[in-house]
Design a protein around this motif. Structure first.
Motif, PDB file in Angstrom:
ATOM      1  N   ASP B  61       0.816  -1.210   0.000  1.00 10.86           N
ATOM      2  CA  ASP B  61       0.000   0.000   0.000  1.00 10.86           C
ATOM      3  C   ASP B  61       0.855   1.267   0.000  1.00 10.86           C
ATOM      4  O   ASP B  61       0.423   2.324  -0.445  1.00 10.86           O
ATOM      5  CB  ASP B  61      -0.903   0.014   1.234  1.00 10.86           C
ATOM      6  N   ALA B  62       2.064   1.149   0.548  1.00  7.34           N
ATOM      7  CA  ALA B  62       2.949   2.313   0.578  1.00  7.34           C
ATOM      8  C   ALA B  62       4.393   1.862   0.400  1.00  7.34           C
ATOM      9  O   ALA B  62       4.797   0.817   0.913  1.00  7.34           O
ATOM     10  CB  ALA B  62       2.807   3.070   1.902  1.00  7.34           C
ATOM     11  N   ILE B  63       5.139   2.669  -0.358  1.00  6.52           N
ATOM     12  CA  ILE B  63       6.576   2.446  -0.504  1.00  6.52           C
ATOM     13  C   ILE B  63       7.262   3.680   0.061  1.00  6.52           C
ATOM     14  O   ILE B  63       6.878   4.808  -0.271  1.00  6.52           O
ATOM     15  CB  ILE B  63       7.000   2.285  -1.977  1.00  6.52           C
ATOM     16  N   ILE B  64       8.256   3.458   0.922  1.00  6.97           N
ATOM     17  CA  ILE B  64       9.052   4.586   1.406  1.00  6.97           C
ATOM     18  C   ILE B  64      10.436   4.449   0.792  1.00  6.97           C
ATOM     19  O   ILE B  64      11.126   3.451   1.011  1.00  6.97           O
ATOM     20  CB  ILE B  64       9.141   4.582   2.943  1.00  6.97           C
ATOM     21  N   SER B  65      10.817   5.452   0.003  1.00 10.17           N
ATOM     22  CA  SER B  65      12.097   5.406  -0.699  1.00 10.17           C
ATOM     23  C   SER B  65      13.058   6.409  -0.086  1.00 10.17           C
ATOM     24  O   SER B  65      12.680   7.543   0.223  1.00 10.17           O
ATOM     25  CB  SER B  65      11.862   5.739  -2.177  1.00 10.17           C
ATOM     26  N   THR B  66      14.323   6.009   0.118  1.00  8.99           N
ATOM     27  CA  THR B  66      15.342   6.956   0.581  1.00  8.99           C
ATOM     28  C   THR B  66      16.519   6.942  -0.381  1.00  8.99           C
ATOM     29  O   THR B  66      16.875   5.914  -0.940  1.00  8.99           O
ATOM     30  CB  THR B  66      15.853   6.606   1.999  1.00  8.99           C
ATOM     31  N   GLY B  67      17.108   8.118  -0.573  1.00  6.69           N
ATOM     32  CA  GLY B  67      18.320   8.216  -1.369  1.00  6.69           C
ATOM     33  C   GLY B  67      18.070   8.531  -2.832  1.00  6.69           C
ATOM     34  O   GLY B  67      16.943   8.443  -3.328  1.00  6.69           O
ATOM     35  N   GLY B  68      19.130   8.950  -3.513  1.00  8.51           N
ATOM     36  CA  GLY B  68      19.056   9.198  -4.945  1.00  8.51           C
ATOM     37  C   GLY B  68      18.458  10.534  -5.325  1.00  8.51           C
ATOM     38  O   GLY B  68      18.052  10.730  -6.473  1.00  8.51           O
ATOM     39  N   LEU B  69      18.400  11.487  -4.371  1.00 11.26           N
ATOM     40  CA  LEU B  69      17.850  12.815  -4.687  1.00 11.26           C
ATOM     41  C   LEU B  69      18.927  13.884  -4.758  1.00 11.26           C
ATOM     42  O   LEU B  69      18.623  15.073  -4.819  1.00 11.26           O
ATOM     43  CB  LEU B  69      16.795  13.216  -3.638  1.00 11.26           C
ATOM     44  N   GLY B  70      20.178  13.481  -4.741  1.00 14.06           N
ATOM     45  CA  GLY B  70      21.273  14.446  -4.783  1.00 14.06           C
ATOM     46  C   GLY B  70      21.434  15.078  -6.160  1.00 14.06           C
ATOM     47  O   GLY B  70      20.674  14.777  -7.086  1.00 14.06           O
ATOM     48  N   PRO B  71      22.452  15.964  -6.310  1.00 11.07           N
ATOM     49  CA  PRO B  71      22.615  16.705  -7.560  1.00 11.07           C
ATOM     50  C   PRO B  71      23.452  15.980  -8.620  1.00 11.07           C
ATOM     51  O   PRO B  71      23.537  16.442  -9.749  1.00 11.07           O
ATOM     52  CB  PRO B  71      23.341  17.969  -7.100  1.00 11.07           C
TER      53      PRO B  71
END
Lengths: 408, 408
Positions: B61-71
């Protein structure tokens, strides 16, 4: 060689345990020249374990699984694997005998539930567990070789080395060297090492920041392990030159260990007077076995009275300059050295916060003083972090300063 | 509500970083009443990120994603998600303004590569990042709501609370209470709490062993959050009774914090004399802000001479009984208390190993002494572990002993 790291355990998916096995295994597989492309952890659910293993077995060359080999009904790894393979399990009498002997040795009775730890999917090769109860095994699953280990790190690690790692070693054409550094931020290290990879094809340089240190990893791939080692060694020497004097050791070293070793071989002894670091310097040093050969005493003189009482710092000096000041740091270092008769005295006094800062001496201000028979040397530093980090970096900077004084 | 925790980052799959975010998020989701069924981490590979997210989006029902938002070019999460959704990204001018202001504040120039951090897949709702540069967002992907956060824990955690946690709070029907304990092994705690779950439907009791302590977690599910809290509170009281006196606090407490708080409110001060724990007791206490109100000094008297010099322990006493003995422990505790004028003195002397053990006093033997104006009380303990653990548990047992003395 593509590798996936798998784990089962509701203690992981409920967040009761950090999956440090995944990081350790990934680092070792990378060092051995494999490429880890995915980590998966699922809860103790037979179907989800099977779905994950079935999927991974078509995507990678090797799967390393940890956990789920215990005696309880929650431990489902073997049942799940046999199900995916469509084979029954066999009970290994030799393993049962080893388990019974182990229980007898610890004066414990083996319960019937333990017996399933001697069950293995047909076609698997058993991997001995010299430390704990549950053996592991290796079995082919679609295109992947599946390595199954218990989740307890001190059991899993030697089993990984004797199975996965030694099978990889045969075909190894890569190696990795580690250089431990202190005193340069990761970005500055990156700048100084810029171009090294391009100049040395086959070499990858990695970083692992572990506050307050940065580890530099030189990974080299070549025709053979020997030529990879030659290449890595050459590049590690370049790294050493470009980062000098900030490299202090290799993989097994820590700054306290290196400092104690160097002081012991130089026949020197150390006494410490800490204020804002509150015992951390002593703790870092006495964590190392045999530190008593070098460290004579560590006085955490947290109150002003304690500085006077134990270290002989004149109360007028504290009144005139404040407890966080160069004259007091020097007096602390000299005091503890003279009282104990140590060769070297180290003192650290500062403002660790969150309170106690002023405009002149904000939170993060730390004075580090080293005293020898030649006199005292003090430096003022500013560590712009929070209490935890200020204490940690100040303690390491203190050890670093003692180390620097040895070569002067 | 079924939840998956996703992360992308080659630093994870190369083992350079432990995925502690997965454990933290799993614990919070569990506390909020969700069920985490899978953790997945993949390297920085566009296709693998997409395959993983597409698969998970049909399973939870939900995915929590961390990382991969850098420049940098390695940061592919947003591009991957837009690809899976089959939508373009929009550039958010408001976010760009905030980023420019942030860079200006730190006197840094924003590079063009940072601009992509203001790009979001069409249809997503932005989640502000008050601490770092990259905002997160929420977007619907198949049947799952996907929450996208940066990988830096201190940025991710408040963003999780203000988005995922607050949206869950509306429909919360569960709660979790934490009880911190010291002095009982996990198996003994389990025995004492046997039957509590069966007697209280809706309650699950969990354990988290963090040497040398065990945290007990009482999770309750009911018709509403209020009735869940009532249920959890009732069961937590039973836990308290059954484990007394071993429960010392709740989630935010640590033994050093609780001890310092109790001593401060009782108007008491503490002085310490450590030998085998080498500064660890001082470090544990001074890690807590404001500890200087209670702790006057900590003398790490590692050598025999230091015990005599700083603590006034007669050298004849050491010669007669050995440095690791009840008379010396008592003399150390009394000495440091009298010298500093503290209300309570604590001394710890023992054999931390690996060397220095004897038949009479094997490695792990530790004497703990507390001195007050009433006199000294000493106990001999045996901690059958290795150096690291012996130091850790001896330090905590010392703090525990001081705490016990307060109520006598």
């Amino acid at each position: 060689m593509k590798v996936a790291i798998f784990a089962s355990g509701t203690e992981l998916t409920r967040g009761e345990l950090v999956n440090s096995n995944a990081a350790w295994l990934s680092e070792r597989v990378t060092e051995l020249g494999g490429e880890v492309i995915e980590h998966v952890a699922v809860d103790d659910d037979l179907e989800r374990i099977q779905v994950a293993l079935r999927r991974l077995s078509t995507e990678v060359d090797a799967i390393i699984s940890t956990g789920g080999l215990g005696p309880t009904t929650d431990d489902l790894t073997t049942e799940a694997i046999a199900g995916v393979l469509g084979v029954p399990c066999f009970r290994d009498e030799n393993t049962l005998d080893r388990m019974r002997a182990r229980f007898a040795k610890f004066n414990r009775v083996m319960s019937p539930s333990n017996e399933k730890q001697a069950d293995f999917p047909q076609g698997s090769a058993i991997i001995l567990n010299e430390i704990g109860t549950a053996p592991g095994y290796r079995v082919l699953l679609n295109r992947a070789t599946l390595f199954v280990f218990p989740g307890v790190p001190r059991e899993m690690k030697p089993m990984f080395e004797q199975s996965f790692a030694s099978s990889m070693a045969i075909q190894r054409t890569s190696t990795q060297l580690h250089l431990r550094t202190f005193g340069l931020p990761e970005s500055a290290i990156g700048d100084r090492l810029a171009g090294l990879e391009a100049e040395n094809p086959g070499v990858t340089i990695g970083y692992r920041a572990h506050f307050p240190e940065v580890e530099v990893k030189v990974f080299a791939r070549a025709d053979s392990e020997a030529s990879a080692l030659t290449l890595a060694t050459k590049v590690a020497e370049r790294v050493h030159e470009r980062l000098a004097p900030h490299v202090y050791g290799g993989k097994a070293d820590t700054l306290p260990k290196v400092l104690l070793r160097e002081m012991q071989s130089a026949g020197k002894t150390l006494a410490i007077a800490e204020s804002c670091t509150g015992g951390l310097v002593g703790h870092l040093l006495t964590h190392v076995p045999g530190s008593s050969k070098v460290l004579l005493a560590d006085v955490v003189a947290y109150s002003n009275e304690a500085k006077t009482l134990f270290l002989g710092v004149p109360s007028e000096l504290i009144a005139a300059h404040g407890a966080v000041s160069e004259p007091v740091a020097c007096a602390m270092a000299r005091g503890v050295r003279e009282k104990t008769g140590a060769t070297v005295g180290l003192a650290i006094t500062g403002v660790a916060g969150p309170d106690g800062g002023s405009e002149e001496k904000p939170v993060g201000t730390v004075f580090l003083a080293v005293s020898t028979s030649e006199g005292e040397h003090c430096e003022r530093r500013m560590f712009p972090w929070h209490r935890d980090f200020i204490q940690t970096i100040a303690a390491h900077a203190g050890l670093w300063k003692v180390r620097a004084s040895l070569s002067q």
